[in-house]
Design an enzyme around this catalytic site. Sequence first.
Site, short mmCIF file in Angstrom:
data_model
loop_
_atom_site.label_atom_id
_atom_site.label_comp_id
_atom_site.label_asym_id
_atom_site.label_seq_id
_atom_site.Cartn_x
_atom_site.Cartn_y
_atom_site.Cartn_z
N GLU A 202 -11.55 54.29 33.97
CA GLU A 202 -12.93 54.33 34.46
C GLU A 202 -13.01 54.99 35.84
OE1 GLU A 202 -15.74 51.04 32.53
OE2 GLU A 202 -15.47 50.67 34.66
N HIS B 11 9.96 49.11 18.60
CA HIS B 11 9.99 49.16 17.13
C HIS B 11 8.66 49.69 16.60
CE1 HIS B 11 13.73 46.82 17.28
NE2 HIS B 11 13.17 46.31 18.36
N LYS C 208 -24.69 52.78 28.01
CA LYS C 208 -25.49 51.57 28.25
C LYS C 208 -26.97 51.86 27.97
CE LYS C 208 -22.94 49.01 31.82
NZ LYS C 208 -22.89 48.64 33.22
O1 PA5 Z 1 -15.72 48.48 36.82
C1 PA5 Z 1 -16.87 48.39 36.51
O2 PA5 Z 1 -17.82 48.62 37.29
C2 PA5 Z 1 -17.25 47.97 35.09
O3 PA5 Z 1 -16.15 47.89 34.26
C3 PA5 Z 1 -17.95 46.63 35.12
O4 PA5 Z 1 -17.06 45.65 35.59
C4 PA5 Z 1 -18.44 46.23 33.72
O5 PA5 Z 1 -19.24 47.24 33.18
C5 PA5 Z 1 -19.25 44.96 33.80
O6 PA5 Z 1 -20.29 45.12 34.71
P1 PA5 Z 1 -21.03 43.91 35.39
O7 PA5 Z 1 -20.01 43.16 36.20
O8 PA5 Z 1 -22.10 44.52 36.21
O9 PA5 Z 1 -21.56 43.05 34.29
#
Ligand code: PA5
Length: 472
Positions: free
Chosen positions: A298, A327, A441
């Site tokens: 990410e 394996h 989203k």
């Molecule tokens: O790293 C990030 O920003 C994302 O992976 C969020 O943690 C994830 O989308 C969850 O978001 P939130 O904590 O706003 O619910």
Amino acid sequence: MKRWEDDAWEKSMSIKIDFSNVIVENVGENTGLSVSEINDLGEKASQIHEQLNYEREKGKLGFYELPYRESSVKEIREVAERIRGEFKNLVVLGIGGSALGTIAIKNALENPFSDSNTTKVFVADNVDPHYFGSLLESINIEETCFLVISKSGTTAETMSQFMVVHEMIKNAGRENSISRQLIAITDPEKGCLREIALQENYTTLTIPPSVGGRFSVLSPVGLLPSAVMGIDIDEMLAGARFMDSRCSSHQLWQNPAYTLGSVYYLADTMKRQNILVFMPYSNGLYGIADWLRQLIAESLGKRKSLDGKDVFVGPTPVKSLGTTDQHSQLQLYMEGPFNKIITFFRVETFSKKVPIPNEFPDIDALNYLGGKSLNDLINAEQKATAIALAKNGRPNITISVPEINPFTIGQLFFLFEVMTVYVGALYNINPLDQPGVEESKKNTYAIMGRKGYEERAKEIKNELSGNPNFVV
Ligand code: PA5
């Protein structure tokens, strides 16, 4: 005195990273990096160091400060004590950065088969109806505290789970108990979760605004569930501070996060090794590999550079488990395309020793194992695999963890977070945003009928009806 306050103990728990098998002399010219190629990044590393320090001082990289927030730790401990005193179960509702750190910690530091009397922690990090429905069926609602974690306070998955649980508590005739059974961790001001928590008077803890979800494990997000599990969070934070001091040098070879990040960056950009395989020889560290997958994917998988150009960069992180995946995956790593760099984790001293008895002394194919231990075997297999990969021109790195404890886990979290922002600077991208995730989203909002997304819903309908259909 805590054990981490003892310099000798601290030193003995320092993780070590062996880069020998990425160097050209050990893996060959086609796939290896020369020391001078790595050294050439030295000046850039120093510049990035200055830049990161500047951003840190300006409060833009909040994760750097998480190991130093004593008042927050005190509050976390108090809330954890209340949960441990009142509830048999803690169910964490959260996803991505709001869940993976806790899963990694639980995986590493909790005895997987223990049936102790302490509060059991579950992390519901998906909306799979079978999984979530079964989890709710298996717990006694009255004995359960629900910890809702969402930085934005709007994430569809987490908020849906939250609403399911909210109704369940009401339906169990426990409306008055809502503010006791629900705890929220979210942004200090923004988002629906903050709003509801205020209205309904929940205990809340905050994620500092300058800390993104995937960098939040050392905030209440990971620390509160850890404290409920009985894990020494002071020691974990001490481990992170220890790594912070090791990462304080601007010199590439003196700073483990920069050395590691430089090797990954050069492997990708010079050698086309853009698949990063993380292979712990330890079930306990498998969750760290999963957490790391998100952190890298990410943070570093980006279309745009900081100057707005299309660059489409980012290594692909993969997790693999030693010895199990010897394996399953190893054949591919050994003889498949030369597009991977493998990072092993080995544990020098496991919390248990399992000797292998010499049950069949007359059978040569087995008696070499007798008198050794599973500890010897797992580490011998790791070493043997690293040597064999290098011999086949497959670069690999070994991270040695002296033992799995809160101090070493804290070091690993901090090391990889610094490494990630450093590599982001090398790629010249923003490691803190996730525009690609936002798009999906928005599509979900449109498909699920959220107000304000009607146009997008129409667009999706038109796009889909115009597409050729190849369903078989
Ligand atoms: O790293 C990030 O920003 C994302 O992976 C969020 O943690 C994830 O989308 C969850 O978001 P939130 O904590 O706003 O619910």
